[in-house]
Design a protein around this motif. Sequence first.
Motif, PDB file in Angstrom:
ATOM      1  N   UNK A 280     -10.880   4.527   5.487  1.00  0.00           N
ATOM      2  CA  UNK A 280     -11.573   5.563   6.262  1.00  0.00           C
ATOM      3  C   UNK A 280     -13.050   5.658   5.907  1.00  0.00           C
ATOM      4  N   UNK A 281     -13.408   5.239   4.699  1.00  0.00           N
ATOM      5  CA  UNK A 281     -14.817   5.331   4.284  1.00  0.00           C
ATOM      6  C   UNK A 281     -15.503   3.967   4.307  1.00  0.00           C
ATOM      7  N   UNK A 282     -14.889   2.989   4.946  1.00  0.00           N
ATOM      8  CA  UNK A 282     -15.569   1.700   5.132  1.00  0.00           C
ATOM      9  C   UNK A 282     -16.491   1.792   6.345  1.00  0.00           C
ATOM     10  N   UNK A 283     -17.457   0.903   6.397  1.00  0.00           N
ATOM     11  CA  UNK A 283     -18.416   0.930   7.509  1.00  0.00           C
ATOM     12  C   UNK A 283     -17.738   0.610   8.845  1.00  0.00           C
ATOM     13  N   UNK A 284     -16.772  -0.316   8.809  1.00  0.00           N
ATOM     14  CA  UNK A 284     -16.114  -0.701  10.058  1.00  0.00           C
ATOM     15  C   UNK A 284     -15.360   0.469  10.670  1.00  0.00           C
TER      16      UNK A 284
ATOM     17  N   UNK B  53      -6.345   1.837   9.299  1.00  0.00           N
ATOM     18  CA  UNK B  53      -5.069   1.193   9.005  1.00  0.00           C
ATOM     19  C   UNK B  53      -5.129  -0.299   9.245  1.00  0.00           C
ATOM     20  N   UNK B  54      -5.614  -0.694  10.411  1.00  0.00           N
ATOM     21  CA  UNK B  54      -5.738  -2.122  10.730  1.00  0.00           C
ATOM     22  C   UNK B  54      -6.689  -2.787   9.733  1.00  0.00           C
ATOM     23  N   UNK B  55      -7.855  -2.156   9.518  1.00  0.00           N
ATOM     24  CA  UNK B  55      -8.808  -2.730   8.582  1.00  0.00           C
ATOM     25  C   UNK B  55      -8.325  -2.564   7.145  1.00  0.00           C
ATOM     26  N   UNK B  56      -7.592  -1.487   6.898  1.00  0.00           N
ATOM     27  CA  UNK B  56      -7.013  -1.323   5.565  1.00  0.00           C
ATOM     28  C   UNK B  56      -6.132  -2.501   5.203  1.00  0.00           C
ATOM     29  N   UNK B  57      -5.338  -2.969   6.167  1.00  0.00           N
ATOM     30  CA  UNK B  57      -4.481  -4.135   5.926  1.00  0.00           C
ATOM     31  C   UNK B  57      -5.338  -5.368   5.662  1.00  0.00           C
ATOM     32  N   UNK B  58      -6.367  -5.589   6.478  1.00  0.00           N
ATOM     33  CA  UNK B  58      -7.220  -6.780   6.314  1.00  0.00           C
ATOM     34  C   UNK B  58      -7.912  -6.758   4.951  1.00  0.00           C
ATOM     35  N   UNK B  59      -8.473  -5.625   4.589  1.00  0.00           N
ATOM     36  CA  UNK B  59      -9.207  -5.533   3.326  1.00  0.00           C
ATOM     37  C   UNK B  59      -8.269  -5.613   2.121  1.00  0.00           C
ATOM     38  N   UNK B  60      -7.035  -5.109   2.277  1.00  0.00           N
ATOM     39  CA  UNK B  60      -6.066  -5.198   1.183  1.00  0.00           C
ATOM     40  C   UNK B  60      -5.703  -6.652   0.915  1.00  0.00           C
ATOM     41  N   UNK B  61      -5.488  -7.413   1.966  1.00  0.00           N
ATOM     42  CA  UNK B  61      -5.167  -8.836   1.810  1.00  0.00           C
ATOM     43  C   UNK B  61      -6.342  -9.560   1.162  1.00  0.00           C
ATOM     44  N   UNK B  62      -7.562  -9.267   1.637  1.00  0.00           N
ATOM     45  CA  UNK B  62      -8.759  -9.909   1.070  1.00  0.00           C
ATOM     46  C   UNK B  62      -8.965  -9.523  -0.391  1.00  0.00           C
ATOM     47  N   UNK B  63      -8.448  -8.353  -0.775  1.00  0.00           N
ATOM     48  CA  UNK B  63      -8.601  -7.879  -2.160  1.00  0.00           C
ATOM     49  C   UNK B  63      -7.485  -8.376  -3.061  1.00  0.00           C
ATOM     50  N   UNK B  64      -6.562  -9.163  -2.512  1.00  0.00           N
ATOM     51  CA  UNK B  64      -5.493  -9.710  -3.337  1.00  0.00           C
ATOM     52  C   UNK B  64      -4.310  -8.795  -3.537  1.00  0.00           C
ATOM     53  N   UNK B  65      -4.183  -7.750  -2.727  1.00  0.00           N
ATOM     54  CA  UNK B  65      -3.037  -6.855  -2.838  1.00  0.00           C
ATOM     55  C   UNK B  65      -1.784  -7.556  -2.309  1.00  0.00           C
ATOM     56  N   UNK B  66      -0.601  -7.163  -2.805  1.00  0.00           N
ATOM     57  CA  UNK B  66       0.646  -7.751  -2.282  1.00  0.00           C
ATOM     58  C   UNK B  66       0.769  -7.536  -0.772  1.00  0.00           C
ATOM     59  N   UNK B  67       1.417  -8.490  -0.122  1.00  0.00           N
ATOM     60  CA  UNK B  67       1.576  -8.398   1.333  1.00  0.00           C
ATOM     61  C   UNK B  67       2.286  -7.112   1.749  1.00  0.00           C
ATOM     62  N   UNK B  68       3.285  -6.694   0.954  1.00  0.00           N
ATOM     63  CA  UNK B  68       4.031  -5.480   1.287  1.00  0.00           C
ATOM     64  C   UNK B  68       3.127  -4.252   1.277  1.00  0.00           C
ATOM     65  N   UNK B  69       2.163  -4.228   0.373  1.00  0.00           N
ATOM     66  CA  UNK B  69       1.213  -3.113   0.313  1.00  0.00           C
ATOM     67  C   UNK B  69       0.300  -3.131   1.531  1.00  0.00           C
TER      68      UNK B  69
END
Length: 714
Positions: A402-406, A415-431
């Motif tokens: 919610x506090x990202x520029x996008x 939520x959509x970007x949260x998923x993208x950024x989580x994957x880019x940050x190395x978080x587990x896929x389930x997260x």
Amino acid sequence: MSTFLLEVGTEELPADFLSSAIAQWRDRIPSTLAEQFLEPTDISIYNTPRRLAVTIDGLPPQQSDREEEIKGPPAKAAFKDGKPTKAAEGFAKKQGVRVEDFQIRPTEKGDFVFIQKQIPGRATSEILTELIPQWILGLEGRRFMCWGNGSIRFPRPIRWLVALWGSEVLSVVLENGSEQISSDRISYGHRVLHPQAIAIENASEYLQSMESGFISVNPDERQAVIQTQIEECARKIGGYIPISPSLLQEVTNLVEYPTAVIGQFDEDFLQLPVEVSTMVMESHQRYFPVFKSSDSPELLPYFITISNGDPAKSETIARGNGRVIRARLADGQFFYQADLSKPLETYVDALKTVTFQEKLGSVLDKVERIRSVVKIVVEQLKLSAEEGQLCDRAAFLCKADLVTQMVYEFPELQGVMGEKYAIASGEPEAVATGIVEHYLPKGAGDSLPQTTVGQVVGISDRLDTLIGIFSLAMIPTGSSDPFALRRAANAIVSITWNANLPLNLNRLIEDIIAASWTDSETAELQGSLIEFFQQRIRTQLQDEKSIDYDLVNAVLGEDDPDYAQRVLSDLLDALKRAEFLQQIRNSGQLDQIYETVNRSTRLGAKGSLDKQTLDPVGVVNPELFEQDSERAFYDAIVAIVPQTERCQATRNYQDLVDALTEIAPTVSRFFDGEDSVLVMADDPHIQTNRLNLLGILRNHARVLADFGAIVKSM
């Protein structure tokens, strides 16, 4: 018979109003004509961004003459000593009849005066002239405006008015302050292709007149043309366009003469997440994105836009649209790269600067509450330690984007970007999946979360919102629901049913409240939430699951808190029982047990037996039986006790209904056979014994539902 035409010419109308206006006129115009005893053979309603129009065929030149019965004053008030009173004379004068024409007839409230009045039919043109302002000014919608110094309210200023009865102009004037909008036969064509005025000689020539001015007034035909052109464009560039129905309807309402135009953007922008590009094209520019194929998530560097300009200048239009979309995509690319410069978890702390609700704190405070609720849900579902950790991590990160520029620039992508950024940050896929799924469903008909993490975090987020807002006594009333609490409760129920989650919502609410609120607040808060969820479950069962209203009442119970507690304690069982009741009603088996069980239920309620006892031994005394039918009833109940107890354990309600079907003839004999009994016997001991017997049968039926709430099938 003449054709009638009404066209209201305006500045460009909002697309959503056009759809609403057509629906309102389709309902209102036939009903108001019927009130005037006019029945047309056809009503056609049209729209473009600059006009609303209706043509009506089959209207007669005038109404038919008719006779109408009119009720007057009471006879005793109309006549005194056999002579008419002032009340009688006044009524006669008002109706244009003689006192001698009065008829005295009896009614439930005494004798009254009646007259049979001949009413000559009025000219249809006169009636239409009166109805036109009602049809125009009676339209409803949001964001209406006034213009000039007038008081007329409409979504955009009205610029012209065409009102024709055949070739005759009907005189209609809308007074708007110092401005008068007077009817005429003059309409206007396309702003670019035919800016000149169009004189419509006859209402029957409306469609041809509009076509000559490059105006496609039929929205259905306009939409079909747009869809065909889009599909042809997609074939030309070897791509596929998944046409969004809502976007298609919107662009249909944005153009008067559609032309599909192929635009292009730089291939570098294909590195952006597809969701960003499609959202920018669809939501912000009303463009149709082009995919490689129907089963491919990859975009091509093209888009289709629907132009309302000159088709001969399509290339120029495409270049202009390309410049616009490239600028928007460049913004998205900048925001995306900037956001990716640091891990998603580093954004969490900034959530303390975002207020969720003044008295409930920041979004960071909400995140911590969600994590607490997640822990309770995980414990109740008996998830593994690993699953619990994944749920907690997803809850910790679920609002970070919610506090990202996008997302700040494009809130639709939360939520959509949260998923993208989580994957880019190395978080587990389930997260990562849980982050995007916890927002689902976003509305009626939307997809539901498919992973356990998404389901747990989604339910926890909504429960926190519901309990928090309810604690402030901000319960939705009427159409006001600023925090979308109804949608949140609906989502919790839908997720639970869809995922077969064995949640005890009663205990869940109780545990969450106990962890965060004082004892003095608990009972009232929990009671309000349970009642609210009952209402949502009722709506879901009727509207979403198509369960008959009385069967829903039977599952939820009528004025019986035991049923409500049971439903909230086991949502899966509530759904199973409701669907099973509908199934046996449709098959006819419910009819086989309805009379005996319903009758027993209603009579059993007159006794004092508790609602849990299933075994008649000890509460029914066989020595008090006076008829063989009582003994047969007793023996039949004793025989089905094991089946009902097994049904309680396995929830195989078919076994219970089969057992009730089997003993139905025995129960009928008890009520209506040759050796039937009078339940309400004079002897109080015999009466209690018989009521207990009926109460036992009622209790067996209660394992399934409250049969007293079921209405007999016709």
